[in-house]
Scaffold this motif. Structure first.
Motif, PDB file in Angstrom:
ATOM      1  N   ARG A  72     -24.618  96.403  74.563  1.00 48.75           N
ATOM      2  CA  ARG A  72     -24.096  95.689  75.615  1.00 48.75           C
ATOM      3  C   ARG A  72     -23.164  94.764  75.781  1.00 48.75           C
ATOM      4  N   ASP A 112     -20.876  85.376  80.348  1.00 45.45           N
ATOM      5  CA  ASP A 112     -19.736  85.353  80.224  1.00 45.45           C
ATOM      6  C   ASP A 112     -18.955  84.016  79.642  1.00 45.45           C
ATOM      7  N   MET A 113     -18.067  83.264  79.612  1.00 49.89           N
ATOM      8  CA  MET A 113     -17.142  82.650  78.373  1.00 49.89           C
ATOM      9  C   MET A 113     -18.520  81.631  77.728  1.00 49.89           C
ATOM     10  N   GLY A 114     -18.751  81.061  76.928  1.00 47.63           N
ATOM     11  CA  GLY A 114     -19.949  80.012  76.150  1.00 47.63           C
ATOM     12  C   GLY A 114     -20.982  80.169  76.574  1.00 47.63           C
ATOM     13  N   ARG A 143     -21.564  80.799  83.511  1.00 49.08           N
ATOM     14  CA  ARG A 143     -20.221  80.628  82.543  1.00 49.08           C
ATOM     15  C   ARG A 143     -20.239  78.776  81.747  1.00 49.08           C
ATOM     16  N   ALA A 157      -9.367  85.577  77.124  1.00 48.97           N
ATOM     17  CA  ALA A 157      -9.788  84.765  77.003  1.00 48.97           C
ATOM     18  C   ALA A 157     -10.223  83.469  78.305  1.00 48.97           C
ATOM     19  N   ASN A 168     -11.021  87.655  82.671  1.00 51.11           N
ATOM     20  CA  ASN A 168     -10.542  87.594  84.196  1.00 51.11           C
ATOM     21  C   ASN A 168      -9.762  86.914  84.240  1.00 51.11           C
ATOM     22  N   ASN A 201     -16.755  87.162  72.157  1.00 49.67           N
ATOM     23  CA  ASN A 201     -17.147  88.762  72.583  1.00 49.67           C
ATOM     24  C   ASN A 201     -16.387  89.643  73.374  1.00 49.67           C
ATOM     25  N   VAL A 202     -15.568  88.856  73.943  1.00 51.10           N
ATOM     26  CA  VAL A 202     -13.957  91.144  74.231  1.00 51.10           C
ATOM     27  C   VAL A 202     -13.242  90.817  73.616  1.00 51.10           C
ATOM     28  N   PHE A 262     -11.101  85.332  70.141  1.00 51.48           N
ATOM     29  CA  PHE A 262     -11.856  85.636  69.401  1.00 51.48           C
ATOM     30  C   PHE A 262     -13.328  85.556  69.975  1.00 51.48           C
ATOM     31  N   THR A 286     -18.095  94.893  77.103  1.00 56.41           N
ATOM     32  CA  THR A 286     -16.154  94.486  77.789  1.00 56.41           C
ATOM     33  C   THR A 286     -15.581  95.292  75.890  1.00 56.41           C
ATOM     34  N   ALA A 344      -9.475  79.063  70.581  1.00 52.64           N
ATOM     35  CA  ALA A 344      -9.851  78.012  71.656  1.00 52.64           C
ATOM     36  C   ALA A 344      -8.644  76.843  70.425  1.00 52.64           C
TER      37      ALA A 344
HETATM   38  P1  NAD Z   1     -16.557  83.729  74.633  1.00 54.61           P
HETATM   39  O1  NAD Z   1     -16.969  82.850  75.070  1.00 54.61           O
HETATM   40  O2  NAD Z   1     -17.085  84.923  73.363  1.00 54.61           O
HETATM   41  O3  NAD Z   1     -15.409  83.773  73.639  1.00 54.61           O
HETATM   42  C1  NAD Z   1     -14.489  83.038  74.273  1.00 54.61           C
HETATM   43  C2  NAD Z   1     -12.861  82.952  73.376  1.00 54.61           C
HETATM   44  O4  NAD Z   1     -12.070  82.557  73.618  1.00 54.61           O
HETATM   45  C3  NAD Z   1     -13.034  82.073  72.073  1.00 54.61           C
HETATM   46  O5  NAD Z   1     -12.705  82.764  71.307  1.00 54.61           O
HETATM   47  C4  NAD Z   1     -12.592  80.507  72.529  1.00 54.61           C
HETATM   48  O6  NAD Z   1     -12.212  79.861  71.945  1.00 54.61           O
HETATM   49  C5  NAD Z   1     -10.961  81.592  73.591  1.00 54.61           C
HETATM   50  N1  NAD Z   1     -10.521  81.004  73.678  1.00 54.61           N
HETATM   51  C6  NAD Z   1     -11.387  79.890  74.876  1.00 54.61           C
HETATM   52  N2  NAD Z   1      -9.820  79.020  75.498  1.00 54.61           N
HETATM   53  C7  NAD Z   1      -8.877  79.504  74.936  1.00 54.61           C
HETATM   54  C8  NAD Z   1      -7.760  79.211  75.250  1.00 54.61           C
HETATM   55  N3  NAD Z   1      -6.894  78.216  75.504  1.00 54.61           N
HETATM   56  N4  NAD Z   1      -6.966  79.534  74.017  1.00 54.61           N
HETATM   57  C9  NAD Z   1      -7.229  80.605  73.384  1.00 54.61           C
HETATM   58  N5  NAD Z   1      -8.307  81.367  72.776  1.00 54.61           N
HETATM   59  C10 NAD Z   1      -9.784  80.560  74.223  1.00 54.61           C
HETATM   60  O7  NAD Z   1     -16.444  84.646  76.255  1.00 54.61           O
HETATM   61  P2  NAD Z   1     -16.259  86.172  76.032  1.00 54.61           P
HETATM   62  O8  NAD Z   1     -17.220  86.784  77.272  1.00 54.61           O
HETATM   63  O9  NAD Z   1     -15.250  86.993  74.926  1.00 54.61           O
HETATM   64  O10 NAD Z   1     -14.909  85.802  77.682  1.00 54.61           O
HETATM   65  C11 NAD Z   1     -13.995  86.145  76.879  1.00 54.61           C
HETATM   66  C12 NAD Z   1     -13.289  86.451  78.985  1.00 54.61           C
HETATM   67  O11 NAD Z   1     -13.303  87.901  78.790  1.00 54.61           O
HETATM   68  C13 NAD Z   1     -13.131  85.709  79.922  1.00 54.61           C
HETATM   69  O12 NAD Z   1     -12.057  85.439  81.186  1.00 54.61           O
HETATM   70  C14 NAD Z   1     -14.556  86.007  80.601  1.00 54.61           C
HETATM   71  O13 NAD Z   1     -14.303  85.910  82.390  1.00 54.61           O
HETATM   72  C15 NAD Z   1     -14.037  87.829  80.668  1.00 54.61           C
HETATM   73  N6  NAD Z   1     -14.995  88.995  81.075  1.00 54.61           N
HETATM   74  C16 NAD Z   1     -15.441  88.968  79.830  1.00 54.61           C
HETATM   75  C17 NAD Z   1     -17.172  89.651  79.534  1.00 54.61           C
HETATM   76  C18 NAD Z   1     -18.034  90.024  79.216  1.00 54.61           C
HETATM   77  O14 NAD Z   1     -19.434  90.696  79.220  1.00 54.61           O
HETATM   78  N7  NAD Z   1     -18.596  89.003  77.989  1.00 54.61           N
HETATM   79  C19 NAD Z   1     -17.122  90.665  80.790  1.00 54.61           C
HETATM   80  C20 NAD Z   1     -15.625  90.964  81.772  1.00 54.61           C
HETATM   81  C21 NAD Z   1     -14.583  90.026  81.108  1.00 54.61           C
END
Ligand code: NAD
Length: 426
Positions: free
Chosen positions: A193, A153-155, A81, A302, A325, A228-229, A226, A197, A251
């Motif tokens: 991949r 993961d995020m970011g 992350r 998010a 998560n 990856n997930v 909005f 999720t 965000a």
């Molecule tokens: P990402 O970085 O691709 O997207 C995150 C999104 O959330 C972005 O649109 C961001 O602008 C937004 N965001 C951030 N802070 C925010 C807030 N306070 N309010 C509203 N939106 C906000 O991340 P991701 O991979 O989509 O992960 C999202 C969540 O899913 C996380 O909790 C991550 O741990 C979980 N997750 C991801 C995966 C994976 O395969 N990528 C797998 C399991 C769980």
């Protein structure tokens, strides 16, 4: 459950939350006091300082972490992350949840998590690459295809994983694509991949809708996050399942339209502009309010702890599908337990397991120098998700417990059993 205060390197609200969940579960399962701390606390953690030459000629140092929660069932596995608020404690909480998630899906892994305290949106591509490579370089003594496998993961995204893989491979002198998952297909990533999720989330939402006899055309949804997930879940639910997406957010901004939003247009906008900040495809609403607006399916995708004691009683959804998560705090859980007949919870370690399941497929393909088609991958993914879902629902019904308690109980019991068979080392 309280953890020894001398272990305050992990002290953080998210870690305390993960410990509280574990403590509740340990009481429920009647786990021996002697087994609790070694089940709960991370086995190994490392903090690294990462100096990077910035584009303006300055040198900035960043803080990085990696936590390996347990080594009992195989190597550790977990995402990376990049977030300005990341702490060792949050990383440890995420690693612990990964352990229960992997065990629930029966994957031969312990949980891990890592990351860097940084805002990737403020870095140039060159700075992001330098930081990513530096992080992996510092991690080389700590990770490996049979020790600890990283993922996104995020970011972080496929490109960051490609830089990780390249940095590790340069050090080894040959291509080690099984060191990370979530890579581009061109460097040994697996088909499916990136979408895994979000697709897994939607598969379980459809299963829940089926159980609750909800018709897709009459169903509405709100998605927080909005990326990856969230984007994959919104697109798949909106375009394939036929559910109307009323609300989305990231965000920077949140949008709601009772007639439905054009999620394809939102996705195209984000691909071009990087976020929903300037999008004008719906009415802007307060981001916090989005979670309590009327909808049938709510998908937090998010950050953690967004459903808490301030809003749990106000949720208006029929299904809460936890793409993120740790989106729901223990206080909110207690409220949702009272509302069990109104809100059907699909807990995070079940709901978002699609990512690590397909990461496992990617790792297996990498180790065997084998390539599966996207259909094979998705088919195998859904079979595992189906099995986990059925086990959780059956256990919850049989023991009259919440879906979260049932899911965690299955995961924690598997790890405990393995620890008891092996002994004290792992
Ligand atoms: P990402 O970085 O691709 O997207 C995150 C999104 O959330 C972005 O649109 C961001 O602008 C937004 N965001 C951030 N802070 C925010 C807030 N306070 N309010 C509203 N939106 C906000 O991340 P991701 O991979 O989509 O992960 C999202 C969540 O899913 C996380 O909790 C991550 O741990 C979980 N997750 C991801 C995966 C994976 O395969 N990528 C797998 C399991 C769980």
């Amino acid at each position: 459950m309280s953890f020894n205060s001398s272990l305050n390197i992990y002290d953080d609200p998210t870690f305390r939350m993960a410990c509280e969940q574990f403590g509740f579960l340990a009481d429920y399962l009647g786990i021996d006091r002697n087994d609790r701390d070694r089940l709960m606390l991370p086995k190994r953690s490392v903090a690294v300082t990462l100096p990077v030459h910035m584009d303006d000629g300055s040198t900035q140092t960043f803080q990085g972490y990696r936590v390996q929660h347990h080594l009992t069932l195989g190597p550790t596995k977990g995402g990376t992350r990049f977030s300005p608020d990341l702490s060792m404690g949050e990383t440890a909480a995420l690693a612990m949840w990964m352990s229960w998630k992997c065990a629930l899906a029966n994957l031969p892994y312990g949980g891990a998590k890592g990351g860097i305290m940084c805002d990737p949106r403020t870095l140039s591509r060159r700075e992001l690459e330098a930081l990513s490579r530096r992080y992996m370089q510092e991690m080389i003594p700590f990770v490996g295809p049979h020790t600890d496998i990283m993922g996104p993961d995020m970011g972080t995204n496929e490109q960051v994983m490609a830089w990780f893989m390249d940095t590790y491979s340069v050090y080894q002198g040959y291509a080690v694509n099984e060191i990370v998952t979530g890579k581009p297909v061109s460097v040994g990533g697996t088909e499916g991949r990136r979408e895994a999720t979000g697709r897994g989330v939607v598969y379980l939402v459809e299963r829940a809708m089926d159980m609750l006899k909800m018709e897709p055309e009459k169903t509405t949804a709100v998605v927080q996050g909005f990326g990856n997930v969230g984007a994959v879940a919104a697109l798949s639910l909106g375009l394939k399942t036929g559910v109307k997406i009323l609300g989305i957010s990231d965000a920077f901004a949140a949008f709601y339209n009772p007639k439905g939003l054009d999620v394809r247009a939102a996705d195209a906008w984000v691909a071009k502009h990087g976020s929903l900040k300037e999008w004008d495809g719906g009415d802007r609403v307060e981001p916090k309010e989005l979670l309590t607006m009327k909808c049938d399916v709510l998908i937090p995708a998010a950050v953690d702890r967004v459903i808490n004691e301030s809003n749990a009683a106000k949720l208006q959804c029929r299904i809460l599908a936890e793409g993120a998560n740790g989106p729901t705090t223990p206080e909110a859980d207690r409220i949702l337990d009272q509302r069990w007949s109104e809100v059907f919870v699909i807990p995070d370690i079940l709901c978002n397991a699609g990512g690590v399941i397909v990461s496992y497929f990617e790792w297996v393909q990498g180790l065997q120098a084998f390539m599966w088609s996207e259909t094979e991958v998705t088919d195998k993914l859904f079979r595992i998700m189906e099995h986990s879902f059925t086990q959780v629902i059956q256990r919850a019904k049989r023991h009259k417990i919440s879906h979260r308690t049932a899911a965690m109980a299955i995961g924690v019991e598997r790890v405990l059993k393995a620890k008891q068979s092996r002994g004290l080392f792992p």
